[in-house]
Scaffold this motif. Structure first.
Motif, PDB file in Angstrom:
ATOM      1  N   ILE A 134       0.729  -1.333  -0.117  1.00 31.77           N
ATOM      2  CA  ILE A 134       0.016   0.524  -0.004  1.00 31.77           C
ATOM      3  C   ILE A 134       1.307   1.396   0.172  1.00 31.77           C
ATOM      4  CG2 ILE A 134      -1.456   1.375   1.192  1.00 31.77           C
ATOM      5  CD1 ILE A 134      -2.705  -1.643   1.891  1.00 31.77           C
ATOM      6  N   LEU A 135       1.524   1.299   0.849  1.00 25.83           N
ATOM      7  CA  LEU A 135       3.129   2.371   0.411  1.00 25.83           C
ATOM      8  C   LEU A 135       3.417   2.752  -0.469  1.00 25.83           C
ATOM      9  CD1 LEU A 135       3.850   2.268   5.018  1.00 25.83           C
ATOM     10  CD2 LEU A 135       2.249   3.799   3.567  1.00 25.83           C
ATOM     11  N   SER A 136       4.004   1.793  -1.186  1.00 24.40           N
ATOM     12  CA  SER A 136       4.730   1.874  -2.476  1.00 24.40           C
ATOM     13  C   SER A 136       3.898   2.388  -3.467  1.00 24.40           C
ATOM     14  CB  SER A 136       5.224  -0.096  -2.867  1.00 24.40           C
ATOM     15  OG  SER A 136       3.771  -0.707  -3.439  1.00 24.40           O
ATOM     16  N   ARG A 137       2.295   1.940  -3.609  1.00 22.37           N
ATOM     17  CA  ARG A 137       1.508   2.966  -3.895  1.00 22.37           C
ATOM     18  C   ARG A 137       0.941   4.369  -4.118  1.00 22.37           C
ATOM     19  NH1 ARG A 137       1.295   0.208  -8.328  1.00 22.37           N
ATOM     20  NH2 ARG A 137       0.175  -1.298  -8.526  1.00 22.37           N
ATOM     21  N   ASP A 138       0.819   4.537  -2.479  1.00 26.12           N
ATOM     22  CA  ASP A 138       0.765   5.280  -2.494  1.00 26.12           C
ATOM     23  C   ASP A 138       1.621   5.717  -0.748  1.00 26.12           C
ATOM     24  OD1 ASP A 138      -0.294   8.065  -1.197  1.00 26.12           O
ATOM     25  OD2 ASP A 138      -2.503   7.384  -1.056  1.00 26.12           O
ATOM     26  N   PRO A 139       2.292   6.283  -0.480  1.00 22.13           N
ATOM     27  CA  PRO A 139       3.139   6.652  -0.066  1.00 22.13           C
ATOM     28  C   PRO A 139       2.795   7.733   2.153  1.00 22.13           C
ATOM     29  CG  PRO A 139       4.469   7.483  -1.726  1.00 22.13           C
ATOM     30  CD  PRO A 139       2.953   6.933  -1.898  1.00 22.13           C
ATOM     31  N   ASP A 140       0.949   8.374   1.601  1.00 19.96           N
ATOM     32  CA  ASP A 140       1.066   9.298   2.227  1.00 19.96           C
ATOM     33  C   ASP A 140      -0.416   8.833   2.710  1.00 19.96           C
ATOM     34  OD1 ASP A 140       3.170  10.889   1.409  1.00 19.96           O
ATOM     35  OD2 ASP A 140       1.712  11.978   0.057  1.00 19.96           O
ATOM     36  N   PHE A 141      -0.208   7.964   2.398  1.00 22.73           N
ATOM     37  CA  PHE A 141      -1.200   7.099   3.734  1.00 22.73           C
ATOM     38  C   PHE A 141      -1.327   6.790   4.966  1.00 22.73           C
ATOM     39  CE2 PHE A 141      -4.798   3.027   4.729  1.00 22.73           C
ATOM     40  CZ  PHE A 141      -5.539   3.995   3.457  1.00 22.73           C
ATOM     41  N   ALA A 142      -2.083   7.534   5.390  1.00 27.89           N
ATOM     42  CA  ALA A 142      -2.163   7.916   7.238  1.00 27.89           C
ATOM     43  C   ALA A 142      -1.209   6.329   7.665  1.00 27.89           C
ATOM     44  CB  ALA A 142      -3.050   8.389   7.785  1.00 27.89           C
ATOM     45  N   TYR A 143      -2.893   5.949   7.682  1.00 25.76           N
ATOM     46  CA  TYR A 143      -3.215   4.355   7.892  1.00 25.76           C
ATOM     47  C   TYR A 143      -2.297   3.963   7.701  1.00 25.76           C
ATOM     48  CZ  TYR A 143      -6.160   0.221  10.133  1.00 25.76           C
ATOM     49  OH  TYR A 143      -6.069  -0.906  10.768  1.00 25.76           O
ATOM     50  N   ALA A 144      -1.671   3.038   6.535  1.00 25.69           N
ATOM     51  CA  ALA A 144      -0.830   1.907   6.274  1.00 25.69           C
ATOM     52  C   ALA A 144       0.719   2.636   6.911  1.00 25.69           C
ATOM     53  CB  ALA A 144      -0.512   2.516   5.111  1.00 25.69           C
ATOM     54  N   ARG A 145       1.153   4.128   7.698  1.00 29.04           N
ATOM     55  CA  ARG A 145       2.220   4.601   7.747  1.00 29.04           C
ATOM     56  C   ARG A 145       2.251   4.381   9.027  1.00 29.04           C
ATOM     57  NH1 ARG A 145       5.029   8.433   5.289  1.00 29.04           N
ATOM     58  NH2 ARG A 145       5.702   9.923   6.836  1.00 29.04           N
ATOM     59  N   LYS A 146       1.300   4.083   9.463  1.00 20.84           N
ATOM     60  CA  LYS A 146       1.004   4.290  11.335  1.00 20.84           C
ATOM     61  C   LYS A 146       1.228   2.933  11.480  1.00 20.84           C
ATOM     62  CE  LYS A 146       0.462   5.314  15.308  1.00 20.84           C
ATOM     63  NZ  LYS A 146       0.680   6.329  16.505  1.00 20.84           N
ATOM     64  N   VAL A 147      -0.046   1.509  10.564  1.00 23.26           N
ATOM     65  CA  VAL A 147       0.544   0.371  11.223  1.00 23.26           C
ATOM     66  C   VAL A 147       2.402   0.009  11.032  1.00 23.26           C
ATOM     67  CG1 VAL A 147       0.446  -2.009  10.021  1.00 23.26           C
ATOM     68  CG2 VAL A 147      -2.161  -0.189  10.585  1.00 23.26           C
ATOM     69  N   ALA A 148       2.682   0.613   9.668  1.00 23.81           N
ATOM     70  CA  ALA A 148       4.355   0.604   9.651  1.00 23.81           C
ATOM     71  C   ALA A 148       5.081   0.627  10.268  1.00 23.81           C
ATOM     72  CB  ALA A 148       5.009   0.936   7.954  1.00 23.81           C
ATOM     73  N   ALA A 149       4.628   1.985  11.715  1.00 23.74           N
ATOM     74  CA  ALA A 149       5.002   2.138  12.091  1.00 23.74           C
ATOM     75  C   ALA A 149       5.708   1.587  13.492  1.00 23.74           C
ATOM     76  CB  ALA A 149       5.168   3.433  12.419  1.00 23.74           C
ATOM     77  N   ASN A 150       4.032   1.197  13.929  1.00 26.37           N
ATOM     78  CA  ASN A 150       3.976  -0.338  15.004  1.00 26.37           C
ATOM     79  C   ASN A 150       4.645  -1.239  14.653  1.00 26.37           C
ATOM     80  OD1 ASN A 150       2.899   1.899  15.866  1.00 26.37           O
ATOM     81  ND2 ASN A 150       1.075   1.506  15.786  1.00 26.37           N
ATOM     82  N   VAL A 151       4.748  -1.798  13.285  1.00 28.09           N
ATOM     83  CA  VAL A 151       4.753  -3.278  12.952  1.00 28.09           C
ATOM     84  C   VAL A 151       6.545  -2.689  13.197  1.00 28.09           C
ATOM     85  CG1 VAL A 151       5.696  -4.818  11.070  1.00 28.09           C
ATOM     86  CG2 VAL A 151       3.332  -4.148  11.155  1.00 28.09           C
ATOM     87  N   GLU A 152       7.231  -1.992  12.454  1.00 28.08           N
ATOM     88  CA  GLU A 152       8.813  -1.660  13.202  1.00 28.08           C
ATOM     89  C   GLU A 152       8.661  -1.258  14.628  1.00 28.08           C
ATOM     90  OE1 GLU A 152      11.645  -1.100  10.139  1.00 28.08           O
ATOM     91  OE2 GLU A 152      10.056  -2.196   8.808  1.00 28.08           O
ATOM     92  N   ARG A 153       8.526  -1.417  15.100  1.00 28.11           N
ATOM     93  CA  ARG A 153       8.780  -0.620  16.495  1.00 28.11           C
ATOM     94  C   ARG A 153       8.115  -2.133  17.149  1.00 28.11           C
ATOM     95  NH1 ARG A 153       4.421   1.103  18.823  1.00 28.11           N
ATOM     96  NH2 ARG A 153       3.306  -1.221  19.584  1.00 28.11           N
ATOM     97  N   GLU A 154       7.860  -3.032  16.991  1.00 30.36           N
ATOM     98  CA  GLU A 154       7.887  -4.171  16.984  1.00 30.36           C
ATOM     99  C   GLU A 154       8.658  -5.384  16.750  1.00 30.36           C
ATOM    100  OE1 GLU A 154       5.283  -5.345  19.649  1.00 30.36           O
ATOM    101  OE2 GLU A 154       4.398  -3.356  19.631  1.00 30.36           O
ATOM    102  N   LEU A 155       8.892  -5.378  15.275  1.00 33.21           N
ATOM    103  CA  LEU A 155       9.786  -6.361  14.795  1.00 33.21           C
ATOM    104  C   LEU A 155      11.404  -6.227  15.289  1.00 33.21           C
ATOM    105  CD1 LEU A 155       9.122  -6.262  11.456  1.00 33.21           C
ATOM    106  CD2 LEU A 155       8.741  -8.402  13.118  1.00 33.21           C
ATOM    107  N   ARG A 156      11.244  -4.995  15.324  1.00 32.86           N
ATOM    108  CA  ARG A 156      12.553  -4.023  16.348  1.00 32.86           C
ATOM    109  C   ARG A 156      13.230  -5.105  17.371  1.00 32.86           C
ATOM    110  NH1 ARG A 156      11.869   1.164  16.350  1.00 32.86           N
ATOM    111  NH2 ARG A 156      12.767   0.988  14.638  1.00 32.86           N
TER     112      ARG A 156
END
Length: 117
Positions: free
Chosen positions: A78-100
Motif C-alpha cells: 500500500i505504501l509503495s503505491r501511496d506513501p502518504d496513506f496515513a493508516y498504512a504509515r501508522k501500521v508500518a511504524a508500529n510493525v517496525e517497533r515490534e520487529l525491532r
C-alpha cells in the motif's frame, strides 16, 4: 527477493529462545509445538502482527492481518503505491517497533528497518 513457503522474506529467520525469554516477549504456546505472538499494530486494534514459530525452529511465519476480514494487510505494498496513506504509515511504524523488539532480543534474525517482511 526470495520468499519462504509462507511468503515471508527468505533473508529473515527466527531464532527460538528459551521458554522464559519467549514468554517475556509475549509469546504463548497454546499449541504445544509452536510459539505464537499477537500484537495490535493499529490504533483501532483492527490490524495485528502475528508471529508463529515452531519450538524446534524448523518453521516460522510473520503476518500482518486485517482482523475485521481475516485477510493480510500488506501495508508495505500500500505504501509503495501511496506513501502518504496515513493508516498504512501508522501500521508500518508500529510493525517496525515490534520487529525491532524481536530483533533486539535475538528472535528475529537478519531484519533491518524498512525491509520487506
Amino acid at each position: 527477493m526470495e520468499y519462504t513457503r509462507h511468503g515471508n522474506n527468505a533473508a529473515l529467520s527466527i531464532h527460538v529462545l528459551d521458554d522464559a525469554a519467549m514468554r517475556a516477549l509475549g509469546f504463548t504456546d497454546y499449541v504445544p509445538e509452536d510459539w505464537y505472538l499477537w500484537k495490535s499494530v493499529s490504533d483501532d486494534h483492527t490490524t495485528s502482527l502475528d508471529v508463529t514459530a515452531a519450538k524446534d525452529g524448523s518453521d516460522w511465519r510473520i503476518d500482518v492481518l486485517d482482523e475485521d476480514f481475516g485477510q493480510p494487510y500488506d501495508y508495505q505494498w500500500i505504501l509503495s503505491r501511496d506513501p502518504d496513506f496515513a493508516y498504512a504509515r501508522k501500521v508500518a511504524a508500529n510493525v517496525e517497533r515490534e520487529l525491532r523488539v524481536l530483533a533486539d532480543a535475538g528472535v528475529l534474525v537478519g531484519w533491518r528497518e524498512g525491509m520487506y517482511v
